[in-house]
Design an enzyme around this catalytic site. Structure first.
Site, PDB file in Angstrom:
ATOM      1  N   ASP A  43     -78.172  27.018  21.106  1.00  0.00           N
ATOM      2  CA  ASP A  43     -78.061  26.506  19.751  1.00  0.00           C
ATOM      3  C   ASP A  43     -79.408  26.778  19.083  1.00  0.00           C
ATOM      4  O   ASP A  43     -80.426  26.188  19.448  1.00  0.00           O
ATOM      5  CB  ASP A  43     -77.763  25.003  19.808  1.00  0.00           C
ATOM      6  CG  ASP A  43     -77.630  24.361  18.429  1.00  0.00           C
ATOM      7  OD1 ASP A  43     -78.105  24.958  17.437  1.00  0.00           O
ATOM      8  OD2 ASP A  43     -77.087  23.244  18.351  1.00  0.00           O
ATOM      9  N   HIS A  44     -79.416  27.684  18.125  1.00  0.00           N
ATOM     10  CA  HIS A  44     -80.682  28.125  17.540  1.00  0.00           C
ATOM     11  C   HIS A  44     -81.342  27.046  16.669  1.00  0.00           C
ATOM     12  O   HIS A  44     -82.495  27.194  16.261  1.00  0.00           O
ATOM     13  CB  HIS A  44     -80.469  29.398  16.720  1.00  0.00           C
ATOM     14  CG  HIS A  44     -81.630  30.347  16.758  1.00  0.00           C
ATOM     15  ND1 HIS A  44     -82.914  29.967  17.098  1.00  0.00           N
ATOM     16  CD2 HIS A  44     -81.708  31.672  16.486  1.00  0.00           C
ATOM     17  CE1 HIS A  44     -83.726  31.008  17.029  1.00  0.00           C
ATOM     18  NE2 HIS A  44     -83.020  32.063  16.663  1.00  0.00           N
ATOM     19  N   ARG A  45     -80.633  25.968  16.391  1.00  0.00           N
ATOM     20  CA  ARG A  45     -81.286  24.827  15.744  1.00  0.00           C
ATOM     21  C   ARG A  45     -82.283  24.183  16.709  1.00  0.00           C
ATOM     22  O   ARG A  45     -83.314  23.652  16.306  1.00  0.00           O
ATOM     23  CB  ARG A  45     -80.254  23.768  15.333  1.00  0.00           C
ATOM     24  CG  ARG A  45     -79.227  24.202  14.313  1.00  0.00           C
ATOM     25  CD  ARG A  45     -78.207  23.094  14.095  1.00  0.00           C
ATOM     26  NE  ARG A  45     -77.578  22.699  15.356  1.00  0.00           N
ATOM     27  CZ  ARG A  45     -76.823  21.617  15.507  1.00  0.00           C
ATOM     28  NH1 ARG A  45     -76.611  20.803  14.475  1.00  0.00           N
ATOM     29  NH2 ARG A  45     -76.280  21.327  16.682  1.00  0.00           N
TER      30      ARG A  45
END
Length: 225
Positions: free
Chosen positions: A201-203
């Site tokens: 999850d690039h967040r």
């Protein structure tokens, strides 16, 4: 012809759509040499079975995952809008295909407290009961990280593997196959290799953290004593 969806397929579909609309998915791809694991497994398989546990590759993958999660603890986390929740316990889910279709993810709880034999024993029990539809609800809940061993059905690489929300990443392991690799002095040797992916999850995570995780994972597998 129209084939009605099962309740499980509807649940999977809803979960997959929710995940990809929630988390920006990014995947890193490494490869690992399983020669050390194969040698260790061959030397210890009979002893494990004598004690009641089948020594599978997945048991090694879980142990390597624990080492990598300890190296990069942010991977073992959950995103909240105000903060990142880091988990001390590694509750590792194992994606398990069912003979009747669909997928279930039994959870090896507190995997960081187990050794290889205990991991193999726990996996054997969970997998058998998952395929017999005998898992309790709490045995498929509360996972903090998931492994998808998709190579057992022949896949080399699967990307992106959809993250099991609300987790922050998922590990994918491809089919074991012999490949020609360049070794010392540029000699070509045949080695037992797998592709391994981490979808994040690039967040929550950046590429350097995904690569650090996979570096530790591969190192643990390739240096298995």
């Amino acid at each position: 012809r129209m084939v009605p969806h099962s309740a499980m397929r509807k649940s999977i579909a809803s979960h997959m759509v929710q995940s990809v609309t929630t988390a920006p998915h990014v995947t890193s791809v490494f490869q690992a040499n399983l020669a050390a694991v194969l040698a260790h497994r061959e030397a210890n398989r009979a002893a494990f079975e004598g004690r009641g546990a089948k020594l599978t590759f997945t048991a090694y993958f879980v142990r390597a995952t624990v080492a990598a999660l300890q190296e990069v603890p942010e991977v073992n986390s959950r995103w909240h809008d105000h903060a990142l929740e880091l988990f001390e316990d590694a509750h590792i889910g194992i994606g398990t295909a069912l003979d009747t279709g669909g997928l279930i993810v039994p959870v090896v709880r507190s995997a960081q407290t187990l050794d290889l034999f205990q991991t193999a024993e726990r996996l054997q029990d969970l997998t058998a009961r998952a395929r017999a539809s005998k898992l309790a609800p709490n045995e498929v809940q509360g996972g903090t990280f998931t492994i998808s061993n998709h190579g057992v059905s022949g896949s080399l690489v699967a990307t992106p593997i959809i993250i099991n929300q609300p987790q922050s990443a998922i590990l994918g392991i491809g089919k074991l196959e012999k490949r020609a690799m360049v070794g010392a002095a540029d000699r070509v040797v045949v080695q037992p290799m797998v592709y391994v992916t981490l979808t994040i999850d690039h967040r929550v995570l950046d590429g350097f953290q995904a690569n650090a995780f996979l570096t530790k994972w591969v190192e643990t597998i390739e240096r298995w004593a």
